[in-house]
Structure formats: C-alpha cells, structure tokens
Design a protein around this motif. Structure first.
Motif, short mmCIF file in Angstrom:
data_model
loop_
_atom_site.label_atom_id
_atom_site.label_comp_id
_atom_site.label_asym_id
_atom_site.label_seq_id
_atom_site.Cartn_x
_atom_site.Cartn_y
_atom_site.Cartn_z
N LEU A 102 3.75 -2.49 3.29
CA LEU A 102 2.82 -2.94 4.43
C LEU A 102 2.41 -1.71 5.24
O LEU A 102 1.18 -1.56 6.21
N ARG A 103 3.14 -0.31 4.80
CA ARG A 103 2.56 0.62 5.85
C ARG A 103 1.57 1.69 4.87
O ARG A 103 0.77 2.02 5.27
N CYS A 104 2.10 1.98 3.69
CA CYS A 104 1.17 2.85 2.91
C CYS A 104 0.15 1.99 2.25
O CYS A 104 -1.08 2.84 1.87
N ARG A 105 0.11 0.94 2.14
CA ARG A 105 -0.89 -0.09 1.54
C ARG A 105 -1.22 0.36 0.14
O ARG A 105 -2.19 1.11 0.04
N PRO A 106 -0.57 -0.01 -1.08
CA PRO A 106 -1.01 0.27 -2.31
C PRO A 106 -2.58 0.03 -2.55
O PRO A 106 -2.96 0.49 -3.60
N GLU A 107 -3.23 -1.09 -1.96
CA GLU A 107 -4.45 -1.43 -2.27
C GLU A 107 -5.45 -0.36 -1.85
O GLU A 107 -6.56 -0.30 -2.14
N LEU A 108 -4.93 0.59 -1.16
CA LEU A 108 -5.87 1.86 -0.58
C LEU A 108 -6.05 2.74 -1.72
O LEU A 108 -6.89 3.96 -1.47
N ALA A 109 -4.83 2.93 -2.43
CA ALA A 109 -4.85 4.04 -3.57
C ALA A 109 -6.01 4.32 -4.43
O ALA A 109 -6.82 3.02 -4.94
N PRO A 110 -6.55 5.33 -4.82
CA PRO A 110 -7.39 5.32 -5.87
C PRO A 110 -6.97 4.84 -7.11
O PRO A 110 -5.59 4.88 -7.47
N GLN A 111 -7.88 4.43 -7.93
CA GLN A 111 -7.22 3.61 -9.12
C GLN A 111 -6.93 4.76 -10.46
O GLN A 111 -7.42 5.66 -10.01
N ALA A 112 -6.49 4.10 -11.19
CA ALA A 112 -6.15 5.37 -12.43
C ALA A 112 -6.88 4.89 -13.57
O ALA A 112 -6.91 3.87 -14.26
N LEU A 128 -10.63 3.60 2.39
CA LEU A 128 -10.44 3.81 1.14
C LEU A 128 -9.83 5.24 0.77
O LEU A 128 -10.34 6.13 1.45
N GLY A 129 -8.98 5.39 -0.23
CA GLY A 129 -8.27 6.69 -0.60
C GLY A 129 -8.76 7.40 -1.79
O GLY A 129 -9.41 6.86 -2.45
N PHE A 130 -8.63 8.75 -1.67
CA PHE A 130 -8.88 9.56 -2.82
C PHE A 130 -8.13 10.69 -3.14
O PHE A 130 -7.11 10.87 -2.26
#
Length: 497
Positions: A70-80, A209-211
């Motif tokens: 709930l802190r780093c939130r995997p849903e924000l990671a760029p996709q592979a 969104l992350g990159f």
C-alpha cells in the motif's frame, strides 16, 4: 547497467537495497515475512535477503499469494514490455498479454480466453498452456491482476463511487468486485480507499504514473510542442507540462474531455489530471497516457542495442498519441511537407471540423475532428484548407474505414494486418503506414525507411536507393528500429561504426 534477470536473486536484491528506479516494473519482490509484494523502489525497511522472492510480473506475485504494497503501490510501476522475444511461444504469450493489457483492444466487449484465442488463431487449450509456461500464470489470472490493480489505483487516487470503480476496472458486478478484493487483498473497497484517502474532486481526477529513468523529458516535450495544434493541445517545455483534449467512444455514445500531465523527473513520475467527463473510461485513458508518453519503455534494454550508434540518447522515447485516428490524419497531412506546414494544415482542420469543448485550461477549447466529420467533409471544404486532392482522397478513405469499424489504430492492434489495411487505402504508402505503426500502434520496430530527414541524419547519400540503404543500416537495431529513428530525428548525432 543491464537490468538483472528476475532469476538472478542476488542482483535483484542489490537493486532493492539501492531502490534503483531503473528496474522499476522489471521485477517485483515478495516478502515472505509479511505476505506483501513491492516494487524495487519501495522505501519501507529493506527486507532480509532470505525473506525475498522475486517475480517478473505482478500477476506472478499475486498468484503466489502475495498482496500489493500500500506504500509503493505496484499499480504505479511501468509495465514490462518484452518485444524482443524471438521464440514463437514467447511471442504468442507476450502478444496475448499485450491484448489483455490494452482496454482499447476490446472496446465494449469483456476480455475472455476464448475471444483472445480466436484473435490469435489458436485453441483455448494451446493458449493457456503457452501463456502459463512463458509467464507463470494463466491468462485469467493475468487479467484479474490487471483489473484489481486498476481498481486499487482508482480507489486510492480518486473519489469515484465504488460501483463506478468496479465497472471501470472491468468487473461485471459490484458483488464480484467485492469478492475479488476480499479473496486477493483481504480488504474491502472502503478499507482500500481509507488507506489511500483518494484525491478530492476539483478540476478533474488526478492519478500518478511511474517511468524508468533515464527519460529525456525535454526532448519529448519539444517534439510534441513542435507539432502541437492550438485549441486542441498545449505544451510548456519549461514547466514540463502537456495538455490536450480527447474524445472516446463508450458504448453507443461519444464523450469528450481533457488530459493534463506534469512531469516530475526527480521522482520518476507523471502527475495526470483527467476531466471528470472521462471517468467512465479512466483505465483506458491511463493506458493511452502511458502509450502517449512512452512511460513503459525499458531504456536499458533499448540502449544496449542502440547505444553504440546513439551514445548520448539513452533517455529518448518514442512519442505516441492519445488518439490513433488523429495521428493517422496528421501523418497524411504531413506527407511531403515540413513539420510547420503540417501543423498549420492540421490547425485549420481542427478549427473547421473540431467540436468546441469547455475546459478549465486556457486555450484548450476544441476536440480533434471525429472520423464521421472528416468522412463527410466535401472536397471543396478540404481544398479551401489547403489540402490537395491526393490528401483529400487519403483522408476520406481513412476516415470512412475507421468510422465503419474496419480499421483500429491503437496499441493492441495487429501490426501486420493493420499495415496491410493502411497501405491498401489510396494515398497511404509505406512511410505513412510505418509512421502510424510507430506512434499509434506502438510498434518499436517500425521504420519509415523512406523518410528524407532520417536519410540526412543517418548520412545516407545514394539518391536512387536511399530507402534500401537505410533499411540495411537499420538491421543492426532490431527490434528497436523505431527508437533508432526517433533518436536520429531528435539528436542528429549518429556515431555509425
């Protein structure tokens, strides 16, 4: 530095200890002592090495029983995105995963394994077997993870009603949504929302969104600014912002709205605001923004192939589009004219055929023309805007094909079939089709070999066989020839050895 293999546990752990953003989304860490899985950039206390398991995809971590942090939130990671696979089974599995990840690929239909297998021309059984062998989970488990993470993001970042979140994330009913959250995350929607609090409604809905770094934000924004159309889009390079209008088809109705993005390079994030009117299609909008700004690129993998010839361009991305039809129109308008001239012609198109749209952003006031509007435009109307008859015929053919549903221009489209359909239209040759494939279909190996500016950047001098010479030179850059083309256009610093 090359990204560590997910199976090289020690290398993965070193990336975790360093919180290295270059590997964000390249793998996930399951912590056995907590039952939680995280991104490599997570800032919680670093877990002990013996308590870590490493997974290539979030779906694998969830399949192993781990819940998202709930802190780093995997849903924000760029996709592979693994375009470089050569094995037939790997290519099939990754193409299937891309289709499941692309909301635009399904329209209003619910994704299914049977539908996926039919699109790929294989049996359900073969698809399930290959998918699980290559990616470690079933297609249904992959799809369920995508839906859950999309819902988790909407619950954490927005104040959309829970029923609307469930529908937007792809769940058939609120009951099924609640059951899935309880089974996989052991939390209710209300509890997840309390954890994230959700952004209040104001001017739009905000998501993050992350990159992966490096990312040359200035190069991306300059590219977009040079082509920006007044009224429909705005780019501020100094403020690192870009905003534009967008039309989407939801069911039988079209909805219009706007999207505004602000880069935060230090945090490797983009803050995105989306008009409330686009809320019913928010996951689709998020997927399009990721493609538009090329947020899922893996710079290390790309630079490993291109770095020798483009040593100073590791952060250059391929600009995409929020609307494939619009990009195709602009590609046609831009045939054999300068970028500035194409921008002028496109501005006239938007002013004449684009619908007005009220937005809270000064100067952003028109939608790009719909396919039906351009399909019905007369030759005299287009001619008065400065478009010659050949361009008129190409625009009419394209608009009619898209309006009739015969041609889909999005990141989940079949590339060879779409290229064939495009070049079958009058006035669309290989250069235009390849350019559309690069920016609208998000095909990283697209290569507009006939482009004059590309010839100059690559130093191709033969007058008769320049396209062939460029193609031969580009063979060394597969499967990233599209990135090589953009690097050549933007940097004009090619060190061909």
């Amino acid at each position: 530095m090359t990204p560590p293999s997910p199976f090289d546990a020690d290398a993965c752990y070193r990336a975790v200890v360093a919180h290295d953003a270059r590997f964000d989304g390249a793998f996930f860490i399951g912590v056995t002592s907590t039952g939680i899985y995280c991104r490599p950039v997570c800032r919680v206390k670093t877990p002990r090495r013996e308590n870590c398991r490493f997974f290539t995809h979030a779906a694998q971590a969830e399949g192993a029983g781990f819940r998202p942090c709930l802190r780093c939130r995997p849903e924000l990671a760029p996709q592979a995105l693994a375009w470089s696979a050569q094995d037939a089974s790997a290519l099939l599995a990754r193409h299937a995963a891309r289709l499941l990840d692309s909301p635009d690929a399904w329209g209003d239909a619910a994704p299914s394994v049977a539908g996926l297998a039919a699109r790929l021309g294989v049996s359900d059984r073969h698809l399930r077997r290959v998918f699980e062998a290559e990616l470690g989970v079933s297609p249904l488990a992959w799809l369920q993870t995508r839906r859950l993470l999309a819902a988790k993001q909407l619950l954490a970042d927005t104040r959309l009603p829970i029923a609307q979140v469930a529908l937007a994330a792809g769940f058939a009913s609120l009951r099924r949504f609640n059951a899935a959250l309880a089974a996989h995350y052991r939390m209710s929607p209300t509890a997840l929302r309390r954890q994230g609090q959700g952004a209040p409604h104001g001017d739009g809905i905000e998501v993050v969104l992350g990159f992966r770094p490096p990312y040359d934000v200035q190069a991306m924004l300059i590219f977009l600014q040079q082509r920006s159309v007044p009224g429909a889009e705005q780019v501020d390079v100094e403020a690192a912002t870009v905003a534009r209008t967008l039309r989407l088809q939801v069911g039988q109705r079209g909805i219009g709205g706007w999207v505004a993005c602000r880069f935060d390079p230090g945090a490797h994030r983009v803050h995105v605001r989306v008009a409330d009117t686009l809320a019913p299609a928010l996951p689709r909008v998020i997927a399009r923004v990721r493609a538009w700004l090329d947020l899922d690129a893996d710079p290390a993998a790309i630079h490993a192939v291109l770095g020798a010839d483009f040593p100073s361009a590791a952060g250059v991305r391929v600009p995409g589009t929020l609307d494939g039809f619009e990009l195709a129109v602009r590609a046609i308008v831009g045939q054999q004219v300068s970028v500035a001239a194409a921008r002028t012609l496109t501005t006239r198109l938007v002013a004449r055929f684009g619908e007005p749209l009220a937005t809270p952003i000064d100067g952003l006031a028109r939608l790009f023309p719909a396919p039906a509007a351009l399909a019905g435009a007369s030759g005299d109307e287009l001619g008065r805007l400065g478009l010659v008859r050949q361009r008129q015929a190409a625009l009419h053919a394209l608009a009619r094909a898209v309006d009739a549903g015969q041609l889909a221009l999005h990141a989940g489209a079949d590339v060879p079939a779409t290229l064939a359909a495009l070049t079958a239209l009058p006035g669309i040759g290989d250069w235009t089709a390849q350019y559309i494939a690069l920016r609208a279909l998000r095909w990283p190996d697209a290569f507009p070999a006939g482009d004059v500016a590309l010839h100059k950047a690559l130093g191709v001098s033969s007058q008769r066989h320049r396209a062939r010479a460029a193609q031969a030179l580009a063979e060394r850059w597969r499967p990233w020839r599209g990135y090589a083309a953009v690097r050549a256009w933007q940097t004009k610093e090619v060190s061909i050895s």
